[in-house]
Design an enzyme around this catalytic site. Sequence first.
Site, PDB file in Angstrom:
ATOM      1  N   CYS A 205      52.229   8.262  57.248  1.00  0.00           N
ATOM      2  CA  CYS A 205      53.348   8.586  58.145  1.00  0.00           C
ATOM      3  C   CYS A 205      52.797   9.507  59.226  1.00  0.00           C
ATOM      4  CB  CYS A 205      54.423   9.297  57.321  1.00  0.00           C
ATOM      5  SG  CYS A 205      55.729  10.020  58.327  1.00  0.00           S
TER       6      CYS A 205
ATOM      7  N   HIS B 119      56.042   2.487  61.020  1.00  0.00           N
ATOM      8  CA  HIS B 119      57.050   1.422  61.049  1.00  0.00           C
ATOM      9  C   HIS B 119      56.854   0.472  62.238  1.00  0.00           C
ATOM     10  CE1 HIS B 119      59.391   4.015  58.317  1.00  0.00           C
ATOM     11  NE2 HIS B 119      60.218   3.009  58.122  1.00  0.00           N
TER      12      HIS B 119
ATOM     13  N   CYS C  39      53.672   5.346  64.845  1.00  0.00           N
ATOM     14  CA  CYS C  39      54.633   5.430  63.741  1.00  0.00           C
ATOM     15  C   CYS C  39      54.332   4.212  62.882  1.00  0.00           C
ATOM     16  CB  CYS C  39      56.069   5.378  64.257  1.00  0.00           C
ATOM     17  SG  CYS C  39      57.276   5.192  62.920  1.00  0.00           S
TER      18      CYS C  39
ATOM     19  N   ASP D 106      55.304   7.676  52.559  1.00  0.00           N
ATOM     20  CA  ASP D 106      55.950   7.651  53.877  1.00  0.00           C
ATOM     21  C   ASP D 106      57.437   7.906  53.641  1.00  0.00           C
ATOM     22  OD1 ASP D 106      56.362   7.237  56.657  1.00  0.00           O
ATOM     23  OD2 ASP D 106      56.901   5.156  56.325  1.00  0.00           O
ATOM     24  N   SER D 107      58.186   7.997  54.735  1.00  0.00           N
ATOM     25  CA  SER D 107      59.632   8.222  54.618  1.00  0.00           C
ATOM     26  C   SER D 107      60.351   6.996  54.042  1.00  0.00           C
ATOM     27  CB  SER D 107      60.207   8.516  55.994  1.00  0.00           C
ATOM     28  OG  SER D 107      60.001   7.411  56.846  1.00  0.00           O
TER      29      SER D 107
ATOM     30  N   GLU E  83      64.644  -0.363  59.277  1.00  0.00           N
ATOM     31  CA  GLU E  83      65.113  -0.158  57.895  1.00  0.00           C
ATOM     32  C   GLU E  83      66.436  -0.890  57.637  1.00  0.00           C
ATOM     33  OE1 GLU E  83      63.821   1.793  55.221  1.00  0.00           O
ATOM     34  OE2 GLU E  83      61.970   2.419  56.210  1.00  0.00           O
TER      35      GLU E  83
HETATM   36  N1  DGL Z   1      56.925   5.943  59.509  1.00  0.00           N
HETATM   37  C1  DGL Z   1      56.973   7.315  59.849  1.00  0.00           C
HETATM   38  C2  DGL Z   1      55.965   7.666  60.900  1.00  0.00           C
HETATM   39  O1  DGL Z   1      54.917   7.080  60.886  1.00  0.00           O
HETATM   40  C3  DGL Z   1      58.282   8.011  60.027  1.00  0.00           C
HETATM   41  C4  DGL Z   1      59.484   7.254  60.370  1.00  0.00           C
HETATM   42  C5  DGL Z   1      60.736   8.051  60.189  1.00  0.00           C
HETATM   43  O2  DGL Z   1      61.118   8.240  59.037  1.00  0.00           O
HETATM   44  O3  DGL Z   1      61.305   8.521  61.182  1.00  0.00           O
HETATM   45  O4  DGL Z   1      56.154   8.544  61.708  1.00  0.00           O
END
Ligand code: DGL
Length: 281
Positions: free
Chosen positions: A74, A186, A184, A11-12, A152
């Site tokens: 992600c 996150h 997402c 993931d990012s 984050e």
């Molecule tokens: N967690 C990621 C997602 O599911 C990306 C979050 C990001 O880096 O903007 O889209």
Amino acid sequence: MQSDSPIGLFDSGVGGLTVFHELSNLLPNEDLIYLGDSARLPYGNKSPANLLQYANECSSFLLERGVKLIIIACHTASCYALESLKKTLPIPVIGMIPAGIELIQQSNFQNVALLATESTIRSNVYQRALSKQNPSIQVHSVACPLFVPLIEEGLSHHGLTQLIATHYLHPLKFQSIEAALLACTHYPLLQQVIQEVLGPSVQLLKPASRCANNVRNLLLESGLAKQSTKKASKVFFTTESPKRFATLANLFLDLPIQSSDIDLVALPTNKLELNKKFKYS
Ligand code: DGL
């Protein structure tokens, strides 16, 4: 490709640990390698070309570590790279999109909110798939670009996050939505604040556990489930500060992680020497 090889996820940043967490619970015997590409976070505002490049580089990194399966943990990268990686990689690839779609399909909701990054919304991947499946479904797409930076920064429970969530989500209160898909990885960390703003009647759909189920099914169907009874190993890599990654990871996972448990890598991998030179912790 060996059934006793690890599963790779990327993931990012730390968001994909929501998937890692579900996987560890469902498949405690499997070895897992997690890569958080925090140096290039957020992915959510990047172009299709960059997202494809990042996904290719993360996948190559995991492939070099001998993984038997890659999970794009992600949604944003899944929207832009899943189909391409499925065609080009020599191992199976699982993304987040099918899990999200299945959750809405199985519950038969007719009026849903899609909460995601700007790039995910812009890709139209979810909207297309949902209306193909059910032409009468109403999808209210809401991009929430500040959610990932707030998480984050460790501000999930800060009053500022409450204000931002209200700003993004309050208009949904007038749309009679039945459910909101947290598209997402996150966003489950903001589940409490999102629920407060949307109200108790709105069901929050979190695809991570569904994704873990899809992984289990794929492993069983393809004969790739781990056979060895050796204790499972969990390995973490990040492209940015391991210390920062460890602090955040402890919010996502039950197990305590120290920065010494996390290896710093650079993508493309030839940048690693430069990072070592500056001893970035
Ligand atoms: N967690 C990621 C997602 O599911 C990306 C979050 C990001 O880096 O903007 O889209």
